[in-house]
Design an enzyme around this catalytic site. Structure first.
Site, mmCIF file in Angstrom:
data_model
loop_
_atom_site.group_PDB
_atom_site.id
_atom_site.type_symbol
_atom_site.label_atom_id
_atom_site.label_comp_id
_atom_site.label_asym_id
_atom_site.label_seq_id
_atom_site.Cartn_x
_atom_site.Cartn_y
_atom_site.Cartn_z
ATOM 1 N N GLU A 9 0.789 -1.235 0.000
ATOM 2 C CA GLU A 9 0.000 0.000 0.000
ATOM 3 C C GLU A 9 0.816 1.278 0.000
ATOM 4 O OE1 GLU A 9 0.884 -1.886 2.605
ATOM 5 O OE2 GLU A 9 -0.828 -1.776 3.952
ATOM 6 N N ASP A 111 -0.593 -4.335 4.874
ATOM 7 C CA ASP A 111 -0.345 -4.468 6.312
ATOM 8 C C ASP A 111 -1.164 -5.593 6.929
ATOM 9 O OD1 ASP A 111 1.454 -2.430 6.188
ATOM 10 O OD2 ASP A 111 0.144 -0.903 7.041
ATOM 11 N N GLU A 115 -7.284 -3.145 8.560
ATOM 12 C CA GLU A 115 -7.268 -2.144 7.492
ATOM 13 C C GLU A 115 -6.479 -2.671 6.298
ATOM 14 O OE1 GLU A 115 -8.914 1.592 6.535
ATOM 15 O OE2 GLU A 115 -9.071 0.474 8.396
ATOM 16 N N TYR A 319 5.848 -3.885 13.052
ATOM 17 C CA TYR A 319 4.591 -3.176 12.766
ATOM 18 C C TYR A 319 4.161 -2.346 13.968
ATOM 19 C CZ TYR A 319 0.098 -2.296 10.579
ATOM 20 O OH TYR A 319 -0.985 -1.684 10.005
ATOM 21 N N HIS A 365 0.506 -10.821 16.895
ATOM 22 C CA HIS A 365 1.306 -9.630 16.637
ATOM 23 C C HIS A 365 2.418 -9.553 17.675
ATOM 24 C CE1 HIS A 365 -2.251 -7.378 14.520
ATOM 25 N NE2 HIS A 365 -1.970 -8.543 13.982
#
Length: 865
Positions: A9, A111, A115, A319, A365
């Site tokens: 993106e 990502d 989103e 991230y 994560h």
């Protein structure tokens, strides 16, 4: 064999990934989202890339049909959505489609949060083709090893995560598009509501009211300066009198205590020595990074996330949108090896430090950490200075979190003096541990070495120092502390914190001054109305439960449309009731508080009104039929309520003590200047409370203390005024409409030249033409239809030369500048904010060439910037 297409993106992310993939891959960027719900009623056209496969029907000519067209989603028909390619993204989509046709396989590498999953899904939907051609690859860090592992084990799109994102988007859309018109009708035009944003505003409003309702109470403290038998100084504080906490509430009580203390004998009653430790904090998650960056670096939430995004896309950190403190085993091994090699075994705990993540966190994560602990901030030469500072903060926290505790020897001394007890606390650092890499922000009062005294030692009194204090109101939210409060209440998620903080400021319901939130009066009114009519929507627990429901959707534990249906059913019931008249339980209008002030035009009474632009006086005759209506208003100039950051932590208390209190409810009053002879004090709870007072005297607006300013157009004096956009100087000659801005430094802006119409220069984006304007940042071309068209650009020197005869004398030197650089590139006029001077520079293919020329001693001189 063709190449595989990899879509990310952002261009920066594409550039980094491209370094690690071989020549068999083509890496391209979508530059963010490529499509979304429509921004206008254009959804009625139902573009070919709609998610629905039904035949497009002509929209019904009714209110509901028009609303659905505007929203782009139909909650009455199974949440059918109409997505459109975003304006300006047509070229990107076309290029991606062409590349996809030639590609053997397509990897969606956006990502790893919802989103990113949604962007990947939209890409697949728009590009089209067999779903088998697509694979989803995710990675927590952009390193060679992480990229290789991701592409060795590609997965599929997680439609549950996509649906969770869609559900959030649809709920926000419904609330915004269906509640906002109600606010326009009942309160004022231009207002808006948001599912999460309105709840965040409520937090700020409630804190504002707590502060206004707070009455500072006086109390005193007494410090004693003493010396030990060996002559060392020892500072003590009186803590108890007659075995009760010592807290005198006035000067008389304090002086009585001081008189007794002056006659007392001082001796050490007890000395307590004990070892203490301080453990390191967890590695950063999104919210704690935002808080630490605010406290240690002075960064706002938006800036922190922007810098973190750049660091991630360049491959330097993991991230940055995460709520998990989890660290991978590889990361733990890496940092433990670094600690052992660089600090020694005593800084390395026997086993890795473990940190608990909050409930519902994404354990898959990781926490935010450096991709490679051996990379130092100073080596990030391709990053700007602020990004390097943020990286260093992340690096320090990561290393510190796996180090041993800091060790201290803590001492508490208790001293007796007649009926009084005094205490002193001290702490000595014995082993720095984790603080070696993450120093404390500031040393507390305890971080001092106490002299060697023992029980029974007599002390000599040197001086007693009484000090007056006042209790402090609750602290205002900063951006970071508001995020912390949202997180504590379960409102929002790491990916939404920054947008929530930005949105509530953009809506005009709150403002930030000196890095602290202040609620605007309109924010208070809207919050009250929404709380009265949409109790669930504005309820903290309900908002948190909705976040949990979205988590369940993402985890395949709930069906997304069922969650939406349940929400919409309750929401529409509340909306239907709110739209009724107040007598039937509907939303109350934005009422006026009538005053004793006469309208200067018709003699009727003026009332206190609140609009999006602030508080003002409006004639009560405005409610009459059109022919009798009086539209007279009087601007109210608010007293400077913004606290001086230099006043420190007592600023809020001092401001509250200086304010008048409402005679009806006791809340602190807001003060406004009506004119040089009258001041209006309005209850802080206005319009709920109609308390107000009028003060007469001699007043003037604060903000300009310089010399008398002469109007450059007519020679009359200019006086300070207050308008919807702040303070300005206005000509006292009623026939002259000249005004000048007040700059941030308090000075009056220099005179500006009148706009020069240039109808020969058409705008590119509209039928307007350009006019040459003289602004705070020099001359520029702007559309003559501003604000309808906001098109602007820098003027070319050749254009100024062409119209030189129309330019005022003051600007003609710009037309004499070089029209081309030595390479033949056209030059344009620029403005240096550093020197406050105009210069010319050249561009080639939209990029600066580095050539420039400056006006020095009456002539143009070439030189490098």
């Amino acid at each position: 064999m063709g190449k595989a297409l990899v879509i990310v993106e952002s261009p920066a992310k594409a550039k980094t990934i491209n370094k690690y993939l071989g020549s068999d891959y083509v890496v391209k960027s979508s530059v963010g989202h490529i499509r979304d719900l429509p921004t206008s009623g254009s959804a009625a056209k139902k573009s070919a890339d709609s998610t629905s496969t039904k035949t497009a029907k002509k929209p019904k000519k009714d209110e509901r049909g028009a609303l659905v067209n505007r929203m782009g989603v139909d909650p009455w028909h199974n949440w059918e959505a109409h997505y459109e390619v975003l304006p300006g993204k047509e070229k990107v989509v076309s290029e991606l489609k062409q590349l996809a046709e030639k590609a053997d396989h397509i990897y969606l590498a956006t990502d790893l949060d919802r989103e990113g999953e949604a962007i990947a899904w939209h890409l697949r939907e728009v590009i089209g083709g067999d779903d088998a051609r697509y694979s989803r690859v995710v990675f927590n860090e952009i390193t060679k090893n992480a990229i290789r592992q991701a592409f060795n084990k590609p997965g599929e799109l997680n439609i549950d995560r996509v649906n969770a994102q869609q559900a959030r988007r649809f709920m926000d859309r419904v609330v915004g598009y269906m509640v906002s018109p109600l606010l326009w009708k009942k309160i004022a035009r231009g207002l808006s509501a948001g599912r999460v944003q309105s709840v965040a505003v409520r937090l700020v409003v409630e804190r504002e009211r707590e502060i206004k309702a707070f009455v500072p109470e006086e109390f005193w403290e007494v410090d004693a300066s003493t010396t030990t038998p060996s002559g060392e100084a020892l500072a003590l504080q009186v803590t108890h009198q007659n075995d009760k906490p010592f807290r005198p509430v006035n000067k008389e009580q304090t002086q009585a205590a001081v008189s007794l203390l002056e006659k007392a004998r001082y001796s050490v009653l007890e000395r307590e020595d004990k070892p203490t430790t301080s453990k390191p904090g967890a590695p950063f998650i999104t919210s704690t990074l935002q808080q630490a960056a605010s406290t240690r670096l002075g960064f706002g939430v938006k800036k922190t996330m922007m810098m973190a995004q750049r660091l991630y896309e360049a491959g330097y950190i993991t991230y940055m949108r995460t709520d998990s403190t989890n660290l991978s085993q590889d990361a733990v091994n890496m940092v433990r090896g670094y600690i052992s090699d660089n600090f020694g075994k005593k800084y390395l705990p026997e086993s890795p430090n473990q940190y608990a993540s909050k409930e519902n966190s994404q354990e898959a994560h990781e926490a935010i950490r450096p991709s490679d602990v051996n990379v130092m901030a100073e080596s990030l030469k391709d990053m700007e200075a602020d990004a390097q500072k943020l990286y260093q903060l992340i690096w320090r926290q990561f290393v510190a979190c796996q180090m041993t505790p800091a060790k201290y020897d803590s001492t508490t001394l208790t001293v007796g003096a007649g009926d009084f007890r005094l205490k002193a606390r001290g702490r000595i650092l014995r082993f720095d541990g984790w603080t070696k890499v993450m120093p404390a922000l500031r040393k507390g009062d305890e971080d001092r070495i106490l002299p060697a005294v023992n029980k029974g030692d007599a002390l000599t009194l040197v001086e007693l120092t009484p000090a007056q204090h006042f209790t402090k109101p609750p602290a205002r939210f900063s951006e970071a502390s508001l995020v912390k409060e949202l997180e504590k209440r379960g409102i929002g998620r790491p990916s939404t914190y920054a947008s929530i903080i930005s949105t509530i400021q953009d809506r005009g319901y709150v403002r930030v001054e000196n890095r602290r939130f202040y609620a605007e009066k309109m924010g208070e009114i809207v919050t009250d109305r929404l709380e009265e009519n949409f109790r669930e929507l504005m309820n903290y627990d309900f908002t948190a439960q909705m976040e949990n429901s979205l988590d369940q959707v993402a985890n395949h534990e709930a069906e997304w449309k069922a969650v939406l249906d349940h929400f919409f059913s309750d929401f529409t019931q509340q909306l239907d009731k709110a739209e009724k008249d107040p007598e039937e339980g509907g939303m109350r209008p934005n009422q006026m508080v009538l005053t004793s002030i006469d309208c200067p035009t018709c003699g009727r009474k003026m009332g206190i009104r609140t609009a999006s632009t602030g508080v003002f006086l409006g004639c009560s005759g405005y409610a009459l039929p059109p022919k009798e209506r009086c539209k007279t208003t009087i601007n109210l100039v608010p007293e400077n309520e913004v606290l001086n950051v230099l006043e420190g932590e007592d600023a809020e208390t001092n401001a509250l003590r200086a304010k008048r209190r409402c005679p009806k409810c006791g809340t602190a009053m807001d003060s406004y200047l009506i004119d040089p002879k009258r001041k209006l004090h309005v209850c802080g709870n206005n319009p709920t409370c109609d308390g107000y007072e009028i003060e007469e005297g001699e007043f003037r607006i604060k903000g300009y203390d310089g010399p008398i300013v002469e109007c450059e157009k007519c020679g009359s004096e200019m006086h300070l005024k207050m308008g919807r956009f702040g303070k300005y100087m206005a000509c006292t000659n009623e026939e002259c409409k000249n005004t000048r801005k007040i700059l941030r430094n308090g000075e009056v802006a220099p005179p500006k030249e009148d706009p020069v119409p240039l109808p020969e220069l058409p705008c590119e984006k509209s039928d307007a033409y350009f006019v040459l304007r003289d602004g705070a940042a020099g001359v520029f071309l702007a559309a003559n239809t501003f604000p309808k068209s906001r098109e602007t650009r820098a003027p070319l020197v050749e254009e100024l030369y062409r119209f030189r005869d129309r330019l005022p004398e003051k600007l003609r030197y710009l037309a004499d500048a070089p029209q081309q650089d030595p390479e033949g590139n056209k030059t344009m006029v620029r403005f240096s904010r550093k020197t406050k001077q105009q210069y010319v520079s050249s561009e080639k293919d939209g990029k600066a060439t580095g050539w420039s020329a400056f006006y020095v001693d009456g002539k143009w001189v070439e030189g490098k910037k």
